[in-house]
Design a protein around this motif. Structure first.
Motif, mmCIF file in Angstrom:
data_model
loop_
_atom_site.group_PDB
_atom_site.id
_atom_site.type_symbol
_atom_site.label_atom_id
_atom_site.label_comp_id
_atom_site.label_asym_id
_atom_site.label_seq_id
_atom_site.Cartn_x
_atom_site.Cartn_y
_atom_site.Cartn_z
ATOM 1 N N ASN A 66 12.862 19.884 1.466
ATOM 2 C CA ASN A 66 14.288 20.163 1.332
ATOM 3 C C ASN A 66 14.553 21.168 0.219
ATOM 4 O O ASN A 66 15.447 22.010 0.353
ATOM 5 C CB ASN A 66 15.071 18.865 1.111
ATOM 6 N N GLY A 90 20.666 6.473 -5.230
ATOM 7 C CA GLY A 90 19.221 6.538 -5.435
ATOM 8 C C GLY A 90 18.377 6.516 -4.178
ATOM 9 O O GLY A 90 17.209 6.130 -4.221
ATOM 10 N N ALA A 91 18.933 6.941 -3.029
ATOM 11 C CA ALA A 91 18.143 6.888 -1.795
ATOM 12 C C ALA A 91 17.204 8.087 -1.674
ATOM 13 O O ALA A 91 17.528 9.190 -2.085
ATOM 14 C CB ALA A 91 19.075 6.831 -0.586
ATOM 15 N N GLU A 92 16.055 7.828 -1.095
ATOM 16 C CA GLU A 92 15.100 8.867 -0.709
ATOM 17 C C GLU A 92 15.342 9.178 0.768
ATOM 18 O O GLU A 92 16.052 8.454 1.450
ATOM 19 C CB GLU A 92 13.674 8.351 -0.851
ATOM 20 N N THR A 93 14.714 10.251 1.271
ATOM 21 C CA THR A 93 14.801 10.472 2.717
ATOM 22 C C THR A 93 13.411 10.637 3.313
ATOM 23 O O THR A 93 12.468 11.024 2.616
ATOM 24 C CB THR A 93 15.712 11.674 3.071
ATOM 25 N N ILE A 94 13.270 10.280 4.583
ATOM 26 C CA ILE A 94 11.997 10.454 5.295
ATOM 27 C C ILE A 94 12.310 11.118 6.636
ATOM 28 O O ILE A 94 13.472 11.258 7.016
ATOM 29 C CB ILE A 94 11.280 9.110 5.568
ATOM 30 N N ASP A 95 11.267 11.545 7.337
ATOM 31 C CA ASP A 95 11.466 11.973 8.716
ATOM 32 C C ASP A 95 10.309 11.469 9.560
ATOM 33 O O ASP A 95 9.206 11.242 9.050
ATOM 34 C CB ASP A 95 11.589 13.497 8.813
ATOM 35 N N THR A 96 10.578 11.259 10.823
ATOM 36 C CA THR A 96 9.549 10.784 11.752
ATOM 37 C C THR A 96 9.575 11.719 12.965
ATOM 38 O O THR A 96 10.548 12.447 13.161
ATOM 39 C CB THR A 96 9.847 9.334 12.218
ATOM 40 N N TYR A 137 7.040 12.256 7.627
ATOM 41 C CA TYR A 137 7.170 12.922 6.335
ATOM 42 C C TYR A 137 7.613 11.893 5.311
ATOM 43 O O TYR A 137 8.647 11.248 5.483
ATOM 44 C CB TYR A 137 8.179 14.063 6.414
ATOM 45 N N SER A 138 6.828 11.750 4.260
ATOM 46 C CA SER A 138 7.130 10.787 3.208
ATOM 47 C C SER A 138 8.272 11.315 2.345
ATOM 48 O O SER A 138 8.604 12.502 2.406
ATOM 49 C CB SER A 138 5.893 10.586 2.342
ATOM 50 N N PRO A 139 8.870 10.450 1.518
ATOM 51 C CA PRO A 139 9.914 10.926 0.598
ATOM 52 C C PRO A 139 9.436 12.103 -0.260
ATOM 53 O O PRO A 139 10.199 13.038 -0.494
ATOM 54 C CB PRO A 139 10.196 9.686 -0.259
ATOM 55 N N TYR A 144 7.313 2.862 10.770
ATOM 56 C CA TYR A 144 6.883 3.578 9.559
ATOM 57 C C TYR A 144 6.535 2.597 8.435
ATOM 58 O O TYR A 144 5.509 2.748 7.769
ATOM 59 C CB TYR A 144 8.016 4.513 9.126
ATOM 60 N N THR A 175 11.848 12.156 -5.865
ATOM 61 C CA THR A 175 12.316 11.935 -4.491
ATOM 62 C C THR A 175 13.750 11.444 -4.476
ATOM 63 O O THR A 175 14.354 11.332 -3.421
ATOM 64 C CB THR A 175 11.430 10.892 -3.782
ATOM 65 N N THR A 176 14.290 11.081 -5.632
ATOM 66 C CA THR A 176 15.694 10.684 -5.729
ATOM 67 C C THR A 176 16.347 11.555 -6.792
ATOM 68 O O THR A 176 15.662 12.311 -7.486
ATOM 69 C CB THR A 176 15.847 9.208 -6.162
ATOM 70 N N GLU A 177 17.668 11.448 -6.918
ATOM 71 C CA GLU A 177 18.365 12.218 -7.937
ATOM 72 C C GLU A 177 19.043 11.308 -8.955
ATOM 73 O O GLU A 177 19.942 11.729 -9.690
ATOM 74 C CB GLU A 177 19.398 13.138 -7.275
ATOM 75 N N THR A 178 18.631 10.048 -8.970
ATOM 76 C CA THR A 178 19.260 9.061 -9.849
ATOM 77 C C THR A 178 19.281 9.548 -11.297
ATOM 78 O O THR A 178 18.274 10.012 -11.818
ATOM 79 C CB THR A 178 18.502 7.721 -9.748
ATOM 80 N N LYS A 214 22.656 9.806 -2.261
ATOM 81 C CA LYS A 214 21.935 10.178 -3.488
ATOM 82 C C LYS A 214 22.529 9.501 -4.717
ATOM 83 O O LYS A 214 21.811 9.222 -5.674
ATOM 84 C CB LYS A 214 21.944 11.703 -3.652
ATOM 85 N N TYR A 266 10.106 6.909 -11.131
ATOM 86 C CA TYR A 266 10.994 7.757 -10.338
ATOM 87 C C TYR A 266 11.610 8.904 -11.140
ATOM 88 O O TYR A 266 12.460 9.618 -10.622
ATOM 89 C CB TYR A 266 12.091 6.895 -9.683
ATOM 90 N N MET A 297 9.414 15.177 1.962
ATOM 91 C CA MET A 297 10.781 15.574 2.299
ATOM 92 C C MET A 297 11.487 16.220 1.111
ATOM 93 O O MET A 297 12.249 17.171 1.273
ATOM 94 C CB MET A 297 11.585 14.363 2.786
#
Lengths: 514, 514
Positions: free
Chosen positions: B81, A95-101, B72-74, A145, B410-413, A92, B462, B77
């Motif tokens: 979360n 600046g990363a986002e997260t996804i799931d598959t 699941y897209s950012p 994806y 989707t980020t915490e930047t 974080k 963002y 997610m």
């Protein structure tokens, strides 16, 4: 299969061990570990034919988790979650986002991606409909994806379980179901800028987990290819020779050389030339030295790889991670799909027999793979990617070993409400509700009339910092006894001042940080 | 199967819709949703025989996730979360631990637990070795875990995916792979104390998620059984009649009565007696009324159930959750294994045509199941359990609908480092490293020479609150331009004071809380 008789003897010996540990009042963890082994042996015996263990005779089947899998206890989960939280905090910070598959994919998505390891893929039964397989890693689903959603740039992390029908050595902490923790940057950007950030992220993660000593080895696939070419390796043998070099972290050069010459048909002269290069490691000065090297300076691919390495080392310097990076020509990485920089982080430990630090295992690895996403795009459009996979299972094991002496808290309870006499459970419940409303983490016994000693023991066992004790006199006087569980010191506090007093004590470090 | 021609028409219509949305510059989410539907249709067409869509002709297979699953897209997610974090915070307030179990179990573990729904279980292919199935819920693995580890008391939550080969209505948000979120208390304790805490937990979760209006319905299996007995239902029909009553939340009484009489062979007189009881709901006064009821007061099971309900309502009062609970005789719950209290939380909404609030769907359910863990114990030892399953998929959907207008980060930047002129990327990287070292969440462009406008647009897209702008003059003067992204106001700050200034601004609410 081990014979029934041998198994019975093993079970007897293991049973004796468990009884000894119990008699010696060893820790619950230690005993549980040996009991688990005992159960494994019994399960094996049961599979071996008939179950001679009366305790299991009512069971229609063996009570166990599938081979190569395990449950995670509250202790293990607490440790894992605290490690993952720290890793995620680093993702974080960047600046990363997260996804799931989904846990499974169409089988065809996985086909042709893993070479001979494809035999390790778990298939689902054909129950009518699509043919599915459990995911083998997180990289192929990520590429699928990207292509499916036509995403051309994203910086994402993905932490999830993957599945491999391996015959792993459970004793060495390897399983058929395990976590992967991937961070990747997809997108067409300028050379080495995202690559350097991946290195920085590995650096920060190993710092935040307080790993005492580590090195991040760097190399470049183009340099390897150029070097092979310059040493006279036929182009068709590049990948085979590369995978031989990859074994240098586990085998001595002599063995690797033998594999190259005897199994892979390389000339002895070529092998010896390679042998000189792969001993080299260093920093920017080594890049300069190799750029001036007779053979490499004439090879286009090698020069490209060296120039890239030079830029990467400069960026690592700017990013403050250069004291932990090492340009290492013996680093090759097994996977075929890398196209540029490759890296691998290894933990170091003091070698008992010398003053040198030795590697105790890889905890992160990755590299650039610019062609994988294109395999899924109907028009073959490429999405350049660079990424790193954090070896969380090994990091969990390292942390477990480090924390083995410490008590890991599995709950976050701050206050335990206890009663000193009988029939006060309603008073206890009322006080809990008051404290929940104040936002505190509060527990009490689910028994109407628990013994005071048992209530206080529960606090000690679970590391709960504060206990409140209600007795008839306290209720009459509108106070509660507040006990510091560690020091066992007790004071009386008025009900109206209780929340403030608790808050103050928790802030004052009474809170048992887990 | 839908004919190819119909599919082609649907694809054409859907393609027109997507083009219209794009022309109207609708939100990316909206467009993506319709594009996803278009891709689904194309995939179906491809499966229908030959693929008339040229774009897919290079593809050896359809690029999609397995039926009934999704990525699941950012955005999704981030929302999930944040919802899960809130739910977990409530579990932790009540001292819960967490565990995890493998995604698959020995098939025999699941056999005989789900009645006719067993046909929905996903089996793994027999690849030699054990016969495995994907887990169908988290309760059976929990019972297996208790028995296998001989655990007699634990308070745990478990949030994980489960698998059902259903033909769910994807349009109504139901899938073959979905999350369950369970909280259970195992252990032999005093009546209704853990049961009341489960109710309190549901209460707190729906409060912390800011659900505007909800009710937690309560009932007791012993009361239901006693009531059936008192109404003349033969004991062998209890479960069948119970499952008919369970349909009252979706069907009117007349239909349920018809099912009882015509399908389940109940006498009309018995059905009418039941019909009077199941209309009743209320609080403690209803319990008292029923304890004085002619028929029920003579039935042992009914009286036990009513006494238990009385105690539970009293405890709910002590726990401060009584204004949201409702004793409701129409609540039956489908599952066979409940042995005591049962509950279900439903969200309410204003009915447009009257002043009454109507149910818009169940978001939590559970109850006491004292006999399930014993099914796995070789000696049949019971571990009494009570628990609740939070309907997180429905809660996610409610939150998604509520947040549809809002932009979800989707980020915490916190800080984006931008440059205003060319060839300043190394300065940018140096500044990033400084700010990472200070603990800030920082990003910059991976391009050497990005346009300033694009960098600022990235911040807006963002939701990054602060941008730092470096130009040649700033570098010369040892300052940076600090820009508030929302207000677009800019000030110059000296490099030595930068970290403090940023910290102050982020604390001052400049931080965009997600």
């Amino acid at each position: 299969m081990v014979s029934k008789q041998i198994l019975e003897e093993q079970i007897k010996a293991q049973g004796d061990l468990v009884r000894k540990l119990k008699a010696a009042k060893e820790s619950k963890e230690k005993i549980d570990e040996q009991v688990a082994k005992l159960l494994e042996l019994k399960a094996e015996l049961s599979n071996a034919g008939e179950d001679s263990n009366a305790a299991y005779s009512n069971q229609k089947f063996t009570l166990k988790t599938p081979k190569g899998t395990r449950d995670y206890s509250p202790q293990q989960m607490a440790l894992r979650n605290s490690v993952l939280e720290k890793i995620i905090s680093v993702f974080k910070k960047h600046g990363a986002e997260t996804i799931d598959t989904p846990i499974f994919e169409l089988k065809e998505v996985l086909t042709g991606k893993y070479g001979e390891d494809s035999k390790l893929i778990y298939d689902l039964k054909d129950q009518g409909g699509e043919i599915l397989s459990l995911r083998y890693d997180l990289t192929v689903p990520f590429a699928r994806y990207l292509a499916m959603n036509k995403i051309t740039n994203i910086k994402r992390y993905h932490i999830a379980k993957v599945y491999r029908r391996d015959n792993p050595s459970i004793s060495r902490g390897r399983y058929r179901e395990f976590y992967q923790c991937d961070f990747d940057i997809a997108g067409a950007y300028d050379p080495m800028i995202p690559d350097a950030e991946c290195v920085r992220i590995v650096f920060e993660i190993l710092k935040v987990l307080e790993m005492p000593s580590f090195v991040i080895k760097l190399n470049h696939r183009k340099l390897l290819d150029g070097m092979f070419e310059a040493c006279g390796v036929p182009a068709t043998s590049f990948r085979a020779i590369c995978s031989a070099v990859d074994k240098l972290d586990k085998s001595p050069w002599e063995e690797v050389r033998k594999e190259m010459v005897e199994e892979k048909g390389l000339s002895e002269a070529s092998a010896d030339l390679i042998g000189e290069y792969v001993q080299l490691n260093g920093k920017a000065d080594l890049v300069d030295k190799l750029l001036a090297d007779d053979k490499l300076s004439k090879n286009k691919s090698a020069v490209e790889g060296l120039e890239a390495m030079k830029l990467l080392l400069k960026y690592c310097d700017l990013y403050g991670s250069s004291d932990k990076v090492l340009f290492d020509l013996s680093l090759a990485r097994g996977l075929d799909y890398y196209t540029g920089v490759i890296y691998e982080a290894v933990l170091l430990a003091d070698n008992a027999s010398s003053s040198e630090e030795v590697s105790v295992g890889s905890v992160a690895g990755g590299g650039r793979y610019d062609n994988l996403a294109g395999m899924f795009d109907p028009k073959g459009r490429q999405v350049p990617c660079v990424g790193v996979s954090i070896g969380v299972e090994r990091l969990f094991a390292v942390m477990e070993a480090r924390k083995a002496a410490e008590k890991i808290r599995t709950t976050e309870t701050e206050v335990y409400v206890a009663t000193a006499q009988k029939n006060l459970h309603e008073e206890r419940m009322r006080l809990c509700a008051e404290l929940w409303a104040e936002g505190f983490k509060v527990e009490h016994s689910y028994k109407k009339n628990p013994k005071l000693l048992q209530q206080l023991q529960h606090c000690e066992e679970y590391g709960i910092p504060l206990a409140l004790i209600l007795g008839e006199s306290e209720i009459k006087n509108g106070v509660v006894k507040l006990r510091n569980v560690t020091t066992r010191e007790e004071v009386e506090v008025g009900r109206s001042k209780l929340a403030d007093e608790i808050r103050q004590r928790l802030q004052g470090g009474c809170q048992n940080g887990s």
